[in-house]
Design a protein around this motif. Structure first.
Motif, PDB file in Angstrom:
ATOM      1  N   GLU A 138       0.839  -1.211   0.000  1.00  0.00           N
ATOM      2  CA  GLU A 138       0.000   0.000   0.000  1.00  0.00           C
ATOM      3  C   GLU A 138       0.871   1.257   0.000  1.00  0.00           C
ATOM      4  OE1 GLU A 138      -2.917   1.856   3.295  1.00  0.00           O
ATOM      5  OE2 GLU A 138      -3.364  -0.234   2.776  1.00  0.00           O
ATOM      6  N   ARG A 139       1.911   1.241   0.832  1.00  0.00           N
ATOM      7  CA  ARG A 139       2.816   2.394   0.910  1.00  0.00           C
ATOM      8  C   ARG A 139       3.559   2.589  -0.419  1.00  0.00           C
ATOM      9  NH1 ARG A 139       8.246   2.310   3.807  1.00  0.00           N
ATOM     10  NH2 ARG A 139       9.080   4.248   3.002  1.00  0.00           N
ATOM     11  N   LEU A 140       4.026   1.502  -1.025  1.00  0.00           N
ATOM     12  CA  LEU A 140       4.734   1.591  -2.308  1.00  0.00           C
ATOM     13  C   LEU A 140       3.827   2.187  -3.384  1.00  0.00           C
ATOM     14  CD1 LEU A 140       6.542  -1.875  -2.310  1.00  0.00           C
ATOM     15  CD2 LEU A 140       7.621   0.365  -2.044  1.00  0.00           C
ATOM     16  N   GLU A 141       2.557   1.803  -3.332  1.00  0.00           N
ATOM     17  CA  GLU A 141       1.593   2.328  -4.305  1.00  0.00           C
ATOM     18  C   GLU A 141       1.315   3.808  -4.021  1.00  0.00           C
ATOM     19  OE1 GLU A 141      -2.887   1.325  -6.043  1.00  0.00           O
ATOM     20  OE2 GLU A 141      -2.117   0.200  -4.327  1.00  0.00           O
ATOM     21  N   ARG A 142       1.112   4.139  -2.768  1.00  0.00           N
ATOM     22  CA  ARG A 142       0.820   5.525  -2.364  1.00  0.00           C
ATOM     23  C   ARG A 142       1.965   6.458  -2.751  1.00  0.00           C
ATOM     24  NH1 ARG A 142      -0.091   4.666   2.863  1.00  0.00           N
ATOM     25  NH2 ARG A 142       1.989   5.255   3.496  1.00  0.00           N
ATOM     26  N   GLU A 143       3.207   5.982  -2.587  1.00  0.00           N
ATOM     27  CA  GLU A 143       4.375   6.810  -2.919  1.00  0.00           C
ATOM     28  C   GLU A 143       4.756   6.706  -4.396  1.00  0.00           C
ATOM     29  OE1 GLU A 143       6.242   6.325   1.559  1.00  0.00           O
ATOM     30  OE2 GLU A 143       7.594   6.187  -0.147  1.00  0.00           O
ATOM     31  N   GLU A 144       3.882   6.022  -5.170  1.00  0.00           N
ATOM     32  CA  GLU A 144       4.060   5.869  -6.618  1.00  0.00           C
ATOM     33  C   GLU A 144       5.390   5.220  -7.002  1.00  0.00           C
ATOM     34  OE1 GLU A 144       1.026   9.488  -7.804  1.00  0.00           O
ATOM     35  OE2 GLU A 144       3.150   9.703  -8.314  1.00  0.00           O
ATOM     36  N   ILE A 145       5.851   4.303  -6.148  1.00  0.00           N
ATOM     37  CA  ILE A 145       7.044   3.509  -6.458  1.00  0.00           C
ATOM     38  C   ILE A 145       6.613   2.339  -7.334  1.00  0.00           C
ATOM     39  CG2 ILE A 145       8.860   2.062  -5.455  1.00  0.00           C
ATOM     40  CD1 ILE A 145       8.837   4.039  -3.048  1.00  0.00           C
ATOM     41  N   VAL A 146       5.377   1.850  -7.104  1.00  0.00           N
ATOM     42  CA  VAL A 146       4.785   0.842  -7.980  1.00  0.00           C
ATOM     43  C   VAL A 146       3.422   1.354  -8.441  1.00  0.00           C
ATOM     44  CG1 VAL A 146       5.962  -1.115  -6.861  1.00  0.00           C
ATOM     45  CG2 VAL A 146       3.669  -0.501  -6.114  1.00  0.00           C
ATOM     46  N   SER A 147       2.986   0.900  -9.611  1.00  0.00           N
ATOM     47  CA  SER A 147       1.680   1.303 -10.142  1.00  0.00           C
ATOM     48  C   SER A 147       0.579   0.519  -9.417  1.00  0.00           C
ATOM     49  CB  SER A 147       1.619   0.995 -11.642  1.00  0.00           C
ATOM     50  OG  SER A 147       1.597  -0.408 -11.847  1.00  0.00           O
ATOM     51  N   ARG A 148      -0.668   0.916  -9.619  1.00  0.00           N
ATOM     52  CA  ARG A 148      -1.798   0.181  -9.030  1.00  0.00           C
ATOM     53  C   ARG A 148      -1.807  -1.262  -9.538  1.00  0.00           C
ATOM     54  NH1 ARG A 148      -7.337   2.843  -8.647  1.00  0.00           N
ATOM     55  NH2 ARG A 148      -6.499   3.196  -6.585  1.00  0.00           N
ATOM     56  N   ARG A 149      -1.553  -1.423 -10.826  1.00  0.00           N
ATOM     57  CA  ARG A 149      -1.544  -2.759 -11.429  1.00  0.00           C
ATOM     58  C   ARG A 149      -0.448  -3.635 -10.806  1.00  0.00           C
ATOM     59  NH1 ARG A 149      -0.060  -4.224 -17.536  1.00  0.00           N
ATOM     60  NH2 ARG A 149      -1.047  -6.251 -17.622  1.00  0.00           N
ATOM     61  N   GLU A 150       0.755  -3.067 -10.665  1.00  0.00           N
ATOM     62  CA  GLU A 150       1.858  -3.809 -10.050  1.00  0.00           C
ATOM     63  C   GLU A 150       1.516  -4.163  -8.604  1.00  0.00           C
ATOM     64  OE1 GLU A 150       4.854  -0.845 -10.791  1.00  0.00           O
ATOM     65  OE2 GLU A 150       5.502  -1.791 -12.665  1.00  0.00           O
ATOM     66  N   ALA A 151       0.922  -3.223  -7.893  1.00  0.00           N
ATOM     67  CA  ALA A 151       0.533  -3.467  -6.500  1.00  0.00           C
ATOM     68  C   ALA A 151      -0.479  -4.612  -6.419  1.00  0.00           C
ATOM     69  CB  ALA A 151      -0.046  -2.195  -5.877  1.00  0.00           C
ATOM     70  N   ASN A 152      -1.441  -4.635  -7.336  1.00  0.00           N
ATOM     71  CA  ASN A 152      -2.441  -5.710  -7.344  1.00  0.00           C
ATOM     72  C   ASN A 152      -1.792  -7.072  -7.594  1.00  0.00           C
ATOM     73  OD1 ASN A 152      -4.557  -3.993  -6.759  1.00  0.00           O
ATOM     74  ND2 ASN A 152      -5.124  -3.681  -8.898  1.00  0.00           N
ATOM     75  N   LEU A 153      -0.828  -7.111  -8.511  1.00  0.00           N
ATOM     76  CA  LEU A 153      -0.108  -8.357  -8.772  1.00  0.00           C
ATOM     77  C   LEU A 153       0.680  -8.808  -7.540  1.00  0.00           C
ATOM     78  CD1 LEU A 153       1.243  -7.755 -12.389  1.00  0.00           C
ATOM     79  CD2 LEU A 153      -0.306  -9.570 -11.667  1.00  0.00           C
ATOM     80  N   LEU A 154       1.373  -7.865  -6.901  1.00  0.00           N
ATOM     81  CA  LEU A 154       2.142  -8.189  -5.693  1.00  0.00           C
ATOM     82  C   LEU A 154       1.213  -8.735  -4.603  1.00  0.00           C
ATOM     83  CD1 LEU A 154       4.503  -5.060  -5.542  1.00  0.00           C
ATOM     84  CD2 LEU A 154       5.169  -7.403  -6.129  1.00  0.00           C
ATOM     85  N   ARG A 155       0.075  -8.067  -4.392  1.00  0.00           N
ATOM     86  CA  ARG A 155      -0.888  -8.518  -3.368  1.00  0.00           C
ATOM     87  C   ARG A 155      -1.371  -9.937  -3.644  1.00  0.00           C
ATOM     88  NH1 ARG A 155      -3.089  -3.367  -4.142  1.00  0.00           N
ATOM     89  NH2 ARG A 155      -2.449  -1.991  -2.457  1.00  0.00           N
ATOM     90  N   ALA A 156      -1.715 -10.204  -4.903  1.00  0.00           N
ATOM     91  CA  ALA A 156      -2.226 -11.531  -5.264  1.00  0.00           C
ATOM     92  C   ALA A 156      -1.163 -12.597  -5.026  1.00  0.00           C
ATOM     93  CB  ALA A 156      -2.673 -11.538  -6.728  1.00  0.00           C
ATOM     94  N   ALA A 157       0.076 -12.305  -5.372  1.00  0.00           N
ATOM     95  CA  ALA A 157       1.146 -13.294  -5.252  1.00  0.00           C
ATOM     96  C   ALA A 157       1.491 -13.620  -3.807  1.00  0.00           C
ATOM     97  CB  ALA A 157       2.395 -12.805  -5.983  1.00  0.00           C
ATOM     98  N   VAL A 158       1.383 -12.657  -2.906  1.00  0.00           N
ATOM     99  CA  VAL A 158       1.793 -12.897  -1.513  1.00  0.00           C
ATOM    100  C   VAL A 158       0.612 -13.160  -0.566  1.00  0.00           C
ATOM    101  CG1 VAL A 158       3.944 -11.608  -1.795  1.00  0.00           C
ATOM    102  CG2 VAL A 158       1.936 -10.436  -0.876  1.00  0.00           C
ATOM    103  N   HIS A 159      -0.601 -13.273  -1.120  1.00  0.00           N
ATOM    104  CA  HIS A 159      -1.788 -13.506  -0.294  1.00  0.00           C
ATOM    105  C   HIS A 159      -1.789 -14.925   0.289  1.00  0.00           C
ATOM    106  CE1 HIS A 159      -6.028 -13.859   0.856  1.00  0.00           C
ATOM    107  NE2 HIS A 159      -5.997 -12.536   0.920  1.00  0.00           N
ATOM    108  N   ARG A 160      -2.336 -15.065   1.494  1.00  0.00           N
ATOM    109  CA  ARG A 160      -2.340 -16.389   2.167  1.00  0.00           C
ATOM    110  C   ARG A 160      -3.086 -17.449   1.365  1.00  0.00           C
ATOM    111  NH1 ARG A 160      -5.679 -13.342   5.558  1.00  0.00           N
ATOM    112  NH2 ARG A 160      -3.962 -12.948   6.988  1.00  0.00           N
ATOM    113  N   ASP A 161      -4.083 -17.046   0.572  1.00  0.00           N
ATOM    114  CA  ASP A 161      -4.805 -18.020  -0.254  1.00  0.00           C
ATOM    115  C   ASP A 161      -3.930 -18.564  -1.380  1.00  0.00           C
ATOM    116  OD1 ASP A 161      -7.013 -17.621   1.338  1.00  0.00           O
ATOM    117  OD2 ASP A 161      -8.037 -16.302  -0.087  1.00  0.00           O
ATOM    118  N   THR A 162      -2.939 -17.763  -1.800  1.00  0.00           N
ATOM    119  CA  THR A 162      -1.997 -18.193  -2.835  1.00  0.00           C
ATOM    120  C   THR A 162      -0.904 -19.064  -2.221  1.00  0.00           C
ATOM    121  OG1 THR A 162      -2.382 -16.113  -4.006  1.00  0.00           O
ATOM    122  CG2 THR A 162      -0.450 -17.379  -4.655  1.00  0.00           C
ATOM    123  N   LEU A 163      -0.412 -18.623  -1.075  1.00  0.00           N
ATOM    124  CA  LEU A 163       0.697 -19.312  -0.398  1.00  0.00           C
ATOM    125  C   LEU A 163       0.152 -20.312   0.614  1.00  0.00           C
ATOM    126  CD1 LEU A 163       2.923 -16.182   0.367  1.00  0.00           C
ATOM    127  CD2 LEU A 163       3.011 -17.667  -1.636  1.00  0.00           C
TER     128      LEU A 163
END
Length: 158
Positions: free
Chosen positions: A103-128
């Motif tokens: 969330e912080r990376l997205e807010r500070e525009e270090i990653v795009s919304r799309r990149e943030a969504n991909l990161l969230r999906a990959a590290v979510h407990r349902d994935t892992l």
């Protein structure tokens, strides 16, 4: 004596990385082992312990007959936040901590919304679907690697 050869190999690799314009070198593991008259596993040891993300390097390797190792130095001024971000991930990360960081990376525009969504999906407990504490350790490694790949790609673009 083993430690000494590791120091020599490390120094050699860092010198040729410095001399390369792009901060990237590609080499054959077997050629290095021959050059330093050591076993290929010694080369693997040096690369894995002295050329990590935390130390500012991205290592890609392709095994097999024509196998190579590519070491890319992440230039600190190009990637100011990267070293600090990756270091702050540490060896274990809860889902809540990971989401806060993304969330912080997205807010500070270090990653795009799309990149943030991909990161969230990959590290979510349902994935892992792995038991704790392995899940939090896997999440930390995944996030560190994905962020490193993103920063490397952005550096290549400009």
């Amino acid at each position: 004596m083993g430690n000494n050869i590791s120091d020599i190999i490390e120094r050699y690799l860092k010198q040729i990385i410095q001399k390369s314009q792009a901060g990237v070198i590609e080499l054959q593991r077997s050629d290095l082992a021959e050059l330093f008259q050591c076993v290929p596993s010694q080369i693997n040891y040096v690369i894995s312990t002295r050329f990590s993300i935390e130390q500012g390097y991205v290592v890609e390797s392709k095994r097999g007959g024509g196998g190579y190792i590519r070491i890319r130095q992440l230039r600190f001024n190009d990637h100011q936040p990267l070293a600090q971000i990756v270091q702050s991930i540490g060896v274990s990360l809860s889902q809540r901590e990971a989401e806060g960081m993304i969330e912080r990376l997205e807010r500070e525009e270090i990653v795009s919304r799309r990149e943030a969504n991909l990161l969230r999906a990959a590290v979510h407990r349902d994935t892992l679907r792995v038991e704790l504490p392995s899940r939090d350790e896997l999440r930390a490694r995944l996030l560190a690697q994905m962020l490193t790949a993103l920063f490397a790609a952005k550096a290549d673009e400009g």
